[in-house]
Each structure stands twice: as C-alpha cells, then as structure tokens.
Design a protein around this motif. Sequence first.
Motif, mmCIF file in Angstrom:
data_model
loop_
_atom_site.group_PDB
_atom_site.id
_atom_site.type_symbol
_atom_site.label_atom_id
_atom_site.label_comp_id
_atom_site.label_asym_id
_atom_site.label_seq_id
_atom_site.Cartn_x
_atom_site.Cartn_y
_atom_site.Cartn_z
ATOM 1 N N UNK A 1 0.859 -1.186 0.000
ATOM 2 C CA UNK A 1 0.000 0.000 0.000
ATOM 3 C C UNK A 1 0.897 1.239 0.000
ATOM 4 N N UNK A 2 0.835 2.011 -1.066
ATOM 5 C CA UNK A 2 0.072 1.817 -2.311
ATOM 6 C C UNK A 2 0.664 0.695 -3.158
ATOM 7 N N UNK A 3 0.118 0.527 -4.370
ATOM 8 C CA UNK A 3 0.591 -0.550 -5.234
ATOM 9 C C UNK A 3 2.052 -0.319 -5.604
ATOM 10 N N UNK A 4 2.820 -1.405 -5.560
ATOM 11 C CA UNK A 4 4.246 -1.324 -5.887
ATOM 12 C C UNK A 4 4.436 -1.317 -7.403
ATOM 13 N N UNK A 5 5.615 -0.876 -7.801
ATOM 14 C CA UNK A 5 6.021 -0.919 -9.203
ATOM 15 C C UNK A 5 7.100 -1.971 -9.366
ATOM 16 N N UNK A 6 6.929 -2.845 -10.359
ATOM 17 C CA UNK A 6 7.871 -3.937 -10.603
ATOM 18 C C UNK A 6 8.674 -3.623 -11.855
ATOM 19 N N UNK A 7 9.982 -3.707 -11.711
ATOM 20 C CA UNK A 7 10.901 -3.482 -12.819
ATOM 21 C C UNK A 7 11.832 -4.681 -12.945
ATOM 22 N N UNK A 8 12.282 -4.924 -14.172
ATOM 23 C CA UNK A 8 13.238 -5.998 -14.443
ATOM 24 C C UNK A 8 14.557 -5.381 -14.877
ATOM 25 N N UNK A 9 15.657 -6.018 -14.425
ATOM 26 C CA UNK A 9 16.971 -5.504 -14.799
ATOM 27 C C UNK A 9 17.154 -5.580 -16.304
ATOM 28 N N UNK A 10 16.771 -6.719 -16.892
ATOM 29 C CA UNK A 10 16.799 -6.851 -18.343
ATOM 30 C C UNK A 10 15.465 -6.414 -18.923
ATOM 31 N N UNK A 11 15.498 -5.999 -20.161
ATOM 32 C CA UNK A 11 14.286 -5.494 -20.798
ATOM 33 C C UNK A 11 13.262 -6.607 -20.971
#
Length: 324
Positions: A172-182
């Motif tokens: 809370x709030x919603x998390x953001x997910x990122x990847x190291x590789x595209x």
Amino acid sequence: MTGSPQQAGWCKKPASPTDARATLKVVRKTTYTIVLLTITAVAGATGNNRVSATVGNRCVLTCPSKSNITTVTWKISRKVGGPCTLGYRADQNKTDRTNCSDSMNWKFRPDRDPALEIRQVGIDHEGNYTCEVVGTEGNFHKTYHLTVLVPPRLTMYCDDHGNPVCKAVAGKPAAQILWVLESNSTPKEEGHDNGTVTVLSTFTAYSTNVTNTTCIVSHPAGNQSMTIACHPPDNNGFILPVSITLCFLSIIIFMAVIYYFKLHSERLCLKTKPPETAPTHSPQDDTMEVEPYTTYVQKENVIYNSVSDLTAEQNLPQGLSPAT
C-alpha cells in the motif's frame, strides 16, 4: 441682513476626475494589502500537511507550541472507525480522551509539548489529524493528512513455461515492478479489502539465453530486489504423458485383436462341425419300453391276489378253510 446666495446655502464643490481616480487607486491598494495580510496570517496559523508513516513504525505529529495555553484539542477523523478526540484544559490541569485507542497519546505533557504520538502505526490510523490550540496569543490549528504505507512482500518463482514471475504481495500503495533486463511484460494488480494491492509481473525475455533474472520492486516504504534462475522445461514433462497414452492405446488394441480372433475362431468351429443325425426308431426300442410296464403290472396283480386271499380267509367260519 441678507447674505448672498453662496452664504445662505452652499454645495460642496464636486471633485475633479483626476482626484477620483487617485482616490480609487488608494482604496484598491489598501484592499489588496488587507487581503494579503489576512492570507499570510491564516497561512501562518493554519497548516495542512500530508505526512506518511510505515505500518508498525512510530509517528509523531507536532502542534503549534505557544505560551500561556488555555486548551489543546486533537481532533482525529480516521478512514476506519469513528472519530477520536484528545483534550487538555490548563485551568484544571486535566486531560481527557474519547474513542481513542491506547496506541495514540500525548508525546510528553500537553502543557509543555502538545504533540501527538502514535506508538505503532496501523492501517486503521490513516486519516486527518487536527490540532487546535487556544491561548493568550490567539487561536491556532494545524491539520495533517496521514497516509499509512505498507511495504509489499516480495516473492519470485518460475512458472510452468520456465518464465520468472515476480510478485509484490499486499503493498500500500501498489508497488512498481521493474526488471533488470528489458521485458515486455504487463503487470497485473489485485486489490484487497484492507486497501492493499498485490502486483504480479511475468518476465518475457527477448533472448532465450537469459539465465539469472533480477526483479526490482519500487515502493515508497522501501525498494527490494531478488534474483532467480529459471530454465526452460525439458521434454520429459511432455514425453511421459505421451508414453502413458500410447501404452494405454496399445493395451486396448491388443485386447481388441484377441477378442476379434476369438470371435472369428468360434464362428469357424460352428461352420466345420458335422450336422447331427436324427435318431432311428426300432421296434426293439418299443419292446424295451413296454417290458418294464408289463412286469410292473404282473407284480401288481400278484399282490392284489394275495391280499384277496387273505381277506377271504379271515371272513370264513371257524373250522373252515379256504378251498385250495
């Protein structure tokens, strides 16, 4: 004595257009000055601040500290639960509380420091907090909008196709997910009743040579990262079901062949078996069938004669014997 018309009654000389414009400018400047001073005074005495606190942590909300305080009141309006009030009266040196949990209290002494302390922040503490101070210097109040942050729980696993899956659970709030590789994955969100959100993202690599994959979760309560190595599924998972299916079909076909040959052989036996001949009837058979009946009749006659003789003998007078 009569005076001139000007002495008997006089009218004030009308102001010239130049004097009217000058007066209007003065009035405007005075009005603007008063408005600006009022806004500045209100802005100095009133505050509306947005603050955030991580769930489970300690949070302190300050209040305007003035000398010669008469009363201090904290008015709390939470999103979950009813209103809550903390009050202090200097003339009675007394504090009171209404519908407030034990986790919320004065930080020290309200006559010296009217700050509010939340010892362990929870999701139900989110809402508006207003402090009102009344003293000899005037009335002051300050408002806070408290937002509670819930850090998500990060998990990673490999799906059935060998793709890495990153999951930020109940944040809370919603998390953001990122990847190291595209990656061209699109995160999916799932909301919960308590206001938290779970975010799921599946990594889809442009190259099949990727082994280790790192997921980064960005959140106001703190960033997290995790790495996982996923491998494409081997063919054993496909060969085993196919092998079982082929074995099952082979057994069915084998049993069908056996049943077919068995049924075909019975039909051949029925075709090759010689026809049964009708039994011949001879006079000797008739004689053999009649002889037992004749013997039986003769025996019956003998028995009948014996019984008749015995009966006749019993009915004769004494001294007489049946004729032989």
